[in-house]
Scaffold this motif. Structure first.
Motif, PDB file in Angstrom:
ATOM      1  N   LEU A  26       0.831  -1.199   0.000  1.00 20.77           N
ATOM      2  CA  LEU A  26       0.000   0.000   0.000  1.00 20.77           C
ATOM      3  C   LEU A  26       0.865   1.249   0.000  1.00 20.77           C
ATOM      4  O   LEU A  26       1.838   1.343   0.740  1.00 20.77           O
ATOM      5  N   ARG A  27       0.483   2.201  -0.807  1.00 17.76           N
ATOM      6  CA  ARG A  27       1.127   3.502  -0.795  1.00 17.76           C
ATOM      7  C   ARG A  27       0.185   4.455  -0.077  1.00 17.76           C
ATOM      8  O   ARG A  27      -0.983   4.580  -0.440  1.00 17.76           O
ATOM      9  N   THR A  28       0.696   5.097   0.949  1.00 16.71           N
ATOM     10  CA  THR A  28      -0.114   5.968   1.785  1.00 16.71           C
ATOM     11  C   THR A  28       0.384   7.402   1.655  1.00 16.71           C
ATOM     12  O   THR A  28       1.585   7.650   1.738  1.00 16.71           O
ATOM     13  N   ARG A  29      -0.539   8.314   1.475  1.00 20.21           N
ATOM     14  CA  ARG A  29      -0.189   9.735   1.443  1.00 20.21           C
ATOM     15  C   ARG A  29      -1.196  10.482   2.308  1.00 20.21           C
ATOM     16  O   ARG A  29      -2.396  10.420   2.055  1.00 20.21           O
ATOM     17  N   ILE A  30      -0.689  11.154   3.330  1.00 17.46           N
ATOM     18  CA  ILE A  30      -1.539  11.917   4.234  1.00 17.46           C
ATOM     19  C   ILE A  30      -0.983  13.335   4.309  1.00 17.46           C
ATOM     20  O   ILE A  30       0.198  13.529   4.582  1.00 17.46           O
ATOM     21  N   SER A  31      -1.830  14.311   4.030  1.00 19.94           N
ATOM     22  CA  SER A  31      -1.395  15.710   4.151  1.00 19.94           C
ATOM     23  C   SER A  31      -2.409  16.475   4.997  1.00 19.94           C
ATOM     24  O   SER A  31      -3.610  16.263   4.897  1.00 19.94           O
ATOM     25  N   ASP A  33      -3.029  20.501   6.439  1.00 16.13           N
ATOM     26  CA  ASP A  33      -2.637  21.907   6.492  1.00 16.13           C
ATOM     27  C   ASP A  33      -3.429  22.666   7.565  1.00 16.13           C
ATOM     28  O   ASP A  33      -3.573  23.880   7.493  1.00 16.13           O
ATOM     29  N   ASN A  34      -3.953  21.947   8.555  1.00 18.91           N
ATOM     30  CA  ASN A  34      -4.761  22.477   9.670  1.00 18.91           C
ATOM     31  C   ASN A  34      -6.138  22.972   9.251  1.00 18.91           C
ATOM     32  O   ASN A  34      -6.910  23.401  10.094  1.00 18.91           O
ATOM     33  N   ARG A  35      -6.455  22.929   7.969  1.00 24.12           N
ATOM     34  CA  ARG A  35      -7.810  23.216   7.507  1.00 24.12           C
ATOM     35  C   ARG A  35      -8.420  21.984   6.849  1.00 24.12           C
ATOM     36  O   ARG A  35      -9.587  21.689   7.055  1.00 24.12           O
ATOM     37  N   THR A  36      -7.620  21.294   6.070  1.00 24.43           N
ATOM     38  CA  THR A  36      -8.094  20.071   5.413  1.00 24.43           C
ATOM     39  C   THR A  36      -7.093  18.947   5.644  1.00 24.43           C
ATOM     40  O   THR A  36      -5.894  19.173   5.709  1.00 24.43           O
ATOM     41  N   LEU A  37      -7.631  17.755   5.770  1.00 21.16           N
ATOM     42  CA  LEU A  37      -6.834  16.542   5.924  1.00 21.16           C
ATOM     43  C   LEU A  37      -7.136  15.659   4.727  1.00 21.16           C
ATOM     44  O   LEU A  37      -8.290  15.303   4.495  1.00 21.16           O
ATOM     45  N   SER A  38      -6.112  15.346   3.948  1.00 25.27           N
ATOM     46  CA  SER A  38      -6.286  14.500   2.756  1.00 25.27           C
ATOM     47  C   SER A  38      -5.607  13.167   2.999  1.00 25.27           C
ATOM     48  O   SER A  38      -4.455  13.110   3.438  1.00 25.27           O
ATOM     49  N   ILE A  39      -6.331  12.093   2.704  1.00 24.85           N
ATOM     50  CA  ILE A  39      -5.809  10.739   2.858  1.00 24.85           C
ATOM     51  C   ILE A  39      -5.968  10.020   1.529  1.00 24.85           C
ATOM     52  O   ILE A  39      -7.072   9.960   0.983  1.00 24.85           O
ATOM     53  N   GLN A  40      -4.859   9.476   1.038  1.00 23.96           N
ATOM     54  CA  GLN A  40      -4.891   8.717  -0.207  1.00 23.96           C
ATOM     55  C   GLN A  40      -4.214   7.367   0.019  1.00 23.96           C
ATOM     56  O   GLN A  40      -3.120   7.308   0.568  1.00 23.96           O
ATOM     57  N   LEU A  41      -4.895   6.318  -0.385  1.00 22.64           N
ATOM     58  CA  LEU A  41      -4.368   4.953  -0.316  1.00 22.64           C
ATOM     59  C   LEU A  41      -4.451   4.336  -1.704  1.00 22.64           C
ATOM     60  O   LEU A  41      -5.502   4.399  -2.340  1.00 22.64           O
ATOM     61  N   ASP A  42      -3.372   3.734  -2.149  1.00 24.53           N
ATOM     62  CA  ASP A  42      -3.357   3.028  -3.419  1.00 24.53           C
ATOM     63  C   ASP A  42      -2.529   1.772  -3.262  1.00 24.53           C
ATOM     64  O   ASP A  42      -1.452   1.806  -2.665  1.00 24.53           O
ATOM     65  N   GLY A  43      -3.024   0.670  -3.796  1.00 23.22           N
ATOM     66  CA  GLY A  43      -2.255  -0.570  -3.762  1.00 23.22           C
ATOM     67  C   GLY A  43      -3.127  -1.788  -3.600  1.00 23.22           C
ATOM     68  O   GLY A  43      -4.343  -1.749  -3.805  1.00 23.22           O
ATOM     69  N   ILE A  50      -7.043  -1.685  -3.455  1.00 24.03           N
ATOM     70  CA  ILE A  50      -7.548  -0.645  -2.571  1.00 24.03           C
ATOM     71  C   ILE A  50      -7.199   0.713  -3.159  1.00 24.03           C
ATOM     72  O   ILE A  50      -6.044   0.984  -3.501  1.00 24.03           O
ATOM     73  N   HIS A  51      -8.215   1.533  -3.309  1.00 22.52           N
ATOM     74  CA  HIS A  51      -8.014   2.911  -3.752  1.00 22.52           C
ATOM     75  C   HIS A  51      -8.931   3.787  -2.904  1.00 22.52           C
ATOM     76  O   HIS A  51     -10.139   3.577  -2.850  1.00 22.52           O
ATOM     77  N   LEU A  52      -8.339   4.750  -2.238  1.00 23.72           N
ATOM     78  CA  LEU A  52      -9.106   5.669  -1.389  1.00 23.72           C
ATOM     79  C   LEU A  52      -8.519   7.058  -1.553  1.00 23.72           C
ATOM     80  O   LEU A  52      -7.301   7.239  -1.517  1.00 23.72           O
ATOM     81  N   SER A  53      -9.373   8.016  -1.757  1.00 19.93           N
ATOM     82  CA  SER A  53      -8.958   9.416  -1.808  1.00 19.93           C
ATOM     83  C   SER A  53     -10.037  10.225  -1.093  1.00 19.93           C
ATOM     84  O   SER A  53     -11.124  10.419  -1.625  1.00 19.93           O
ATOM     85  N   GLU A  54      -9.731  10.644   0.120  1.00 18.15           N
ATOM     86  CA  GLU A  54     -10.703  11.374   0.950  1.00 18.15           C
ATOM     87  C   GLU A  54     -10.095  12.683   1.415  1.00 18.15           C
ATOM     88  O   GLU A  54      -8.900  12.762   1.696  1.00 18.15           O
ATOM     89  N   VAL A  77     -11.850   0.983   5.107  1.00 14.01           N
ATOM     90  CA  VAL A  77     -11.496   0.162   3.945  1.00 14.01           C
ATOM     91  C   VAL A  77     -10.853  -1.157   4.366  1.00 14.01           C
ATOM     92  O   VAL A  77     -10.357  -1.904   3.530  1.00 14.01           O
ATOM     93  N   GLY A  78     -10.836  -1.438   5.681  1.00 13.29           N
ATOM     94  CA  GLY A  78     -10.315  -2.710   6.174  1.00 13.29           C
ATOM     95  C   GLY A  78      -8.804  -2.782   6.221  1.00 13.29           C
ATOM     96  O   GLY A  78      -8.227  -3.863   6.080  1.00 13.29           O
ATOM     97  N   VAL A  79      -8.149  -1.645   6.421  1.00 14.62           N
ATOM     98  CA  VAL A  79      -6.689  -1.585   6.456  1.00 14.62           C
ATOM     99  C   VAL A  79      -6.267  -1.074   7.826  1.00 14.62           C
ATOM    100  O   VAL A  79      -6.885  -0.159   8.375  1.00 14.62           O
ATOM    101  N   PHE A  80      -5.216  -1.677   8.374  1.00 14.67           N
ATOM    102  CA  PHE A  80      -4.661  -1.167   9.624  1.00 14.67           C
ATOM    103  C   PHE A  80      -3.814   0.060   9.329  1.00 14.67           C
ATOM    104  O   PHE A  80      -3.046   0.073   8.384  1.00 14.67           O
TER     105      PHE A  80
END
Length: 121
Positions: A26-31, A33-43, A50-54, A77-80
């Motif tokens: 899984l490739r995880t990207r979390i950013s 900026d104290n206003r928005t939280l973006s979480i992306q999972l691919d793999g 699994i693909h998630l972009s929230e 999404v069932g991921v730890f």
């Protein structure tokens, strides 16, 4: 006392064990900026893609609330969640365990010293 130390070391070693190798796909990207939280999972994990972009509005949330939001998103999404992403969720209980063990050790030593002094008199 020896059993207490063994139990503590067992807990620490279990927490330090690496996660399953399937999570490494899984490739995880979390950013944040104290206003928005973006979480992306691919793999892939466990043979499923699994693909998630929230993106979440986190204005006014404290760090613990953000950590719980991340945790719930991963679980949806069932991921730890990777351990490196959970400092607040791990640090609090770990401090509580260390404090409790220290308190038990001090209490044991105080009680043991009292018994030793009583037998000497």
């Amino acid at each position: 006392m020896k059993h207490l130390l063994i139990a503590l070391l067992t807990c620490i070693s279990l927490a330090a064990m690496p996660q399953r190798s399937a999570a490494s796909n899984l490739r995880t990207r979390i950013s944040d900026d104290n206003r928005t939280l973006s979480i992306q999972l691919d793999g892939n994990q466990g043979g499923r893609k699994i693909h998630l972009s929230e993106t979440f509005d986190v204005t006014g949330m404290n760090p613990v609330q953000k950590e719980f939001l991340k945790y719930r998103t991963f679980r949806s999404v069932g991921v730890f969640m990777p351990i490196r992403e959970m400092p607040w969720l791990i640090f609090g209980p770990l401090c509580l365990i260390i404090f409790s063990v220290s308190l038990l050790v001090v209490r044991y030593q105080t009680k043991h010293r009292g018994l030793t002094r009583a037998t000497l008199m």
